[in-house]
Design a protein around this motif. Sequence first.
Motif, mmCIF file in Angstrom:
data_model
loop_
_atom_site.group_PDB
_atom_site.id
_atom_site.type_symbol
_atom_site.label_atom_id
_atom_site.label_comp_id
_atom_site.label_asym_id
_atom_site.label_seq_id
_atom_site.Cartn_x
_atom_site.Cartn_y
_atom_site.Cartn_z
ATOM 1 N N ASP A 120 0.815 -1.219 0.000
ATOM 2 C CA ASP A 120 0.000 0.000 0.000
ATOM 3 C C ASP A 120 0.846 1.265 0.000
ATOM 4 O O ASP A 120 0.308 2.361 -0.179
ATOM 5 C CB ASP A 120 -0.931 0.006 1.212
ATOM 6 C CG ASP A 120 -1.893 -1.179 1.204
ATOM 7 O OD1 ASP A 120 -2.242 -1.625 0.093
ATOM 8 O OD2 ASP A 120 -2.275 -1.651 2.290
ATOM 9 N N THR A 121 2.143 1.116 0.224
ATOM 10 C CA THR A 121 3.022 2.289 0.200
ATOM 11 C C THR A 121 3.098 2.850 -1.223
ATOM 12 O O THR A 121 3.159 2.086 -2.193
ATOM 13 C CB THR A 121 4.430 1.889 0.676
ATOM 14 O OG1 THR A 121 4.344 1.304 1.970
ATOM 15 C CG2 THR A 121 5.351 3.102 0.728
ATOM 16 N N ARG A 129 7.870 5.719 -2.907
ATOM 17 C CA ARG A 129 8.526 5.492 -1.616
ATOM 18 C C ARG A 129 8.769 4.007 -1.352
ATOM 19 O O ARG A 129 9.153 3.633 -0.250
ATOM 20 C CB ARG A 129 7.666 6.080 -0.495
ATOM 21 C CG ARG A 129 7.498 7.595 -0.586
ATOM 22 C CD ARG A 129 6.425 8.082 0.377
ATOM 23 N NE ARG A 129 6.652 7.591 1.732
ATOM 24 C CZ ARG A 129 5.734 7.639 2.698
ATOM 25 N NH1 ARG A 129 4.534 8.156 2.432
ATOM 26 N NH2 ARG A 129 6.003 7.185 3.890
ATOM 27 N N ARG A 130 8.542 3.180 -2.349
ATOM 28 C CA ARG A 130 8.681 1.735 -2.192
ATOM 29 C C ARG A 130 9.913 1.251 -2.943
ATOM 30 O O ARG A 130 10.195 1.735 -4.051
ATOM 31 C CB ARG A 130 7.430 1.047 -2.725
ATOM 32 C CG ARG A 130 7.251 -0.356 -2.180
ATOM 33 C CD ARG A 130 6.150 -1.125 -2.850
ATOM 34 N NE ARG A 130 4.970 -0.353 -3.162
ATOM 35 C CZ ARG A 130 4.448 -0.307 -4.376
ATOM 36 N NH1 ARG A 130 5.019 -0.954 -5.384
ATOM 37 N NH2 ARG A 130 3.349 0.401 -4.598
ATOM 38 N N ARG A 131 10.650 0.306 -2.380
ATOM 39 C CA ARG A 131 11.864 -0.205 -3.014
ATOM 40 C C ARG A 131 11.552 -1.030 -4.258
ATOM 41 O O ARG A 131 12.398 -1.163 -5.134
ATOM 42 C CB ARG A 131 12.657 -1.065 -2.023
ATOM 43 C CG ARG A 131 13.242 -0.301 -0.847
ATOM 44 C CD ARG A 131 13.965 -1.234 0.095
ATOM 45 N NE ARG A 131 15.082 -1.913 -0.561
ATOM 46 C CZ ARG A 131 15.750 -2.921 -0.008
ATOM 47 N NH1 ARG A 131 15.391 -3.378 1.174
ATOM 48 N NH2 ARG A 131 16.753 -3.483 -0.656
ATOM 49 N N GLY A 170 7.508 -4.633 -10.536
ATOM 50 C CA GLY A 170 8.142 -5.690 -9.750
ATOM 51 C C GLY A 170 7.146 -6.435 -8.890
ATOM 52 O O GLY A 170 7.244 -7.669 -8.729
ATOM 53 N N VAL A 171 6.181 -5.721 -8.309
ATOM 54 C CA VAL A 171 5.137 -6.378 -7.510
ATOM 55 C C VAL A 171 4.324 -7.319 -8.398
ATOM 56 O O VAL A 171 3.988 -8.451 -8.004
ATOM 57 C CB VAL A 171 4.230 -5.324 -6.853
ATOM 58 C CG1 VAL A 171 3.048 -5.992 -6.156
ATOM 59 C CG2 VAL A 171 5.023 -4.481 -5.853
ATOM 60 N N ALA A 172 4.015 -6.869 -9.604
ATOM 61 C CA ALA A 172 3.253 -7.709 -10.528
ATOM 62 C C ALA A 172 4.044 -8.962 -10.902
ATOM 63 O O ALA A 172 3.477 -10.062 -10.995
ATOM 64 C CB ALA A 172 2.888 -6.909 -11.773
ATOM 65 N N TRP A 173 5.354 -8.816 -11.113
ATOM 66 C CA TRP A 173 6.167 -9.985 -11.436
ATOM 67 C C TRP A 173 6.213 -10.967 -10.258
ATOM 68 O O TRP A 173 6.149 -12.180 -10.461
ATOM 69 C CB TRP A 173 7.583 -9.541 -11.790
ATOM 70 C CG TRP A 173 7.684 -8.942 -13.176
ATOM 71 C CD1 TRP A 173 6.859 -9.157 -14.226
ATOM 72 C CD2 TRP A 173 8.677 -8.027 -13.624
ATOM 73 N NE1 TRP A 173 7.256 -8.441 -15.321
ATOM 74 C CE2 TRP A 173 8.390 -7.730 -14.987
ATOM 75 C CE3 TRP A 173 9.774 -7.409 -13.039
ATOM 76 C CZ2 TRP A 173 9.155 -6.868 -15.753
ATOM 77 C CZ3 TRP A 173 10.545 -6.552 -13.809
ATOM 78 C CH2 TRP A 173 10.243 -6.272 -15.146
ATOM 79 N N LEU A 174 6.331 -10.451 -9.045
ATOM 80 C CA LEU A 174 6.334 -11.334 -7.883
ATOM 81 C C LEU A 174 5.007 -12.079 -7.777
ATOM 82 O O LEU A 174 4.982 -13.292 -7.505
ATOM 83 C CB LEU A 174 6.606 -10.526 -6.609
ATOM 84 C CG LEU A 174 6.629 -11.333 -5.310
ATOM 85 C CD1 LEU A 174 7.760 -12.357 -5.330
ATOM 86 C CD2 LEU A 174 6.767 -10.424 -4.088
ATOM 87 N N ASP A 175 3.896 -11.367 -7.983
ATOM 88 C CA ASP A 175 2.590 -12.031 -7.945
ATOM 89 C C ASP A 175 2.480 -13.094 -9.037
ATOM 90 O O ASP A 175 1.855 -14.152 -8.836
ATOM 91 C CB ASP A 175 1.477 -10.993 -8.101
ATOM 92 C CG ASP A 175 1.365 -10.074 -6.893
ATOM 93 O OD1 ASP A 175 1.831 -10.489 -5.808
ATOM 94 O OD2 ASP A 175 0.830 -8.955 -7.030
#
Length: 431
Positions: A162-163, A167-169, A174-179
């Motif tokens: 939610d950040t 401000r997120r590393r 990248g979040v989509a790839w991890l999912d």
Amino acid sequence: MADTTTTGTPAPRRISLIERSPAIARRKRKDLILQGFGLVAIFIAFAVMFLLFSSLIRTGHTAFVQTHVTLDVYVDPSEIQVENLPRGNFQDVVTNALIAKLPSADEASERRAVRNIISNGAQFYLRDRVVADPSLIGQTISIKVPVSDAYDQLHKGAISRDTPEARRRVDDQGVAWLDELIADGAISKPLNFSLITNADSRFPELAGLRGALVGSFWALLTCFVIAFPTGIGAAIYLEEFAPKNKVSDFIEVNINNLAAVPSVVFGLLALAVFLNYLGMPRSAPFVGGLTLALMTMPTIIIATRAALKAVPPSIREAALGVGASKQQVVFQHVLPLAMPGILTGTIIGLAQALGETAPLLLIGMNAFITSAASTPFEAATALPTQIFIWADSPERGFVSRTSAAILVLLTFLIFMNGIAIYLRSKFERRW
């Protein structure tokens, strides 16, 4: 029926001693107040311990697991040749396997960004397998490698989705790839044995305590070999053989004072004498063990003398009465009976030495060492100094590893104190 006199009137009520004496009543109230203060103190101590351990467990439990991604890697013979092992382009081979898992990463910039998902040490996992079995070249193998610290923190929830992206590393892509990898079943979170088996690293996901554990082992072994016989010998002489005069009194006072000297003073002494004057190797566990031995020796002497004093004089008198010499009395009768107390004091002294940081910092045992020392004369770190190094690191991944390292250190301290308690309860004799 109540007692009555002959005239039928009730007998007078008996007055207790407490009711008759206000001083005794006040004394009883003070005893109850003192007991209450004692219970409150115990409660506060346990509450503080609970807060400490709960904070460490809450922060450090994530370091005992590590996020991995399972890849089907084609060991390309054009990138890895048998004659060049252990050299080879292992990083590109692993990256190509990860890109194959993410068909959405079709642009060149995205392919370069995919490389950031896996740890920089992932290539060494493949290298070690191929070096162990060169016949894997040209085959497709399944391998599990750690992800980088940012993606590890994201998967563990330390980085909130939610950040805001700025401000997120890890960005939204990248979040989509991890999912996508999670949906494919490629992400797992096994126990992190590398926390114990790996040495230190600049990458949090690869950093471990092996070098620090080995360094602490060599330092404690050196400390024990030097301080145990020397401390016991000094205590036996002072307690059993030394004449009671001003010289022995002066020595006893100074031993008691040395036991209360701050540990940093012993570190300064080691820096001046062992390193600068004698030229011993810097950062070596042997020098650290010598320093800890100087610090532990007064504790062992005091504990040994107390254990020798606890042996009843009748033991000595009986042995002397049957013709034993003074030396036979001490080494064949008194010392064996005092040994449980001596061992208990020694273990407690070693446990104290295990947790010391200041003297080891001053002799340089806080260097960045990426391998475990094979001898006590090689450069190494120790558990307390490794905790200091990680706590001073700006990387977020080292926060959980610092707490995990503290838990490991506390486990060793509790274990050593448990051994001391066991020896005392099993072999202690009451006279």
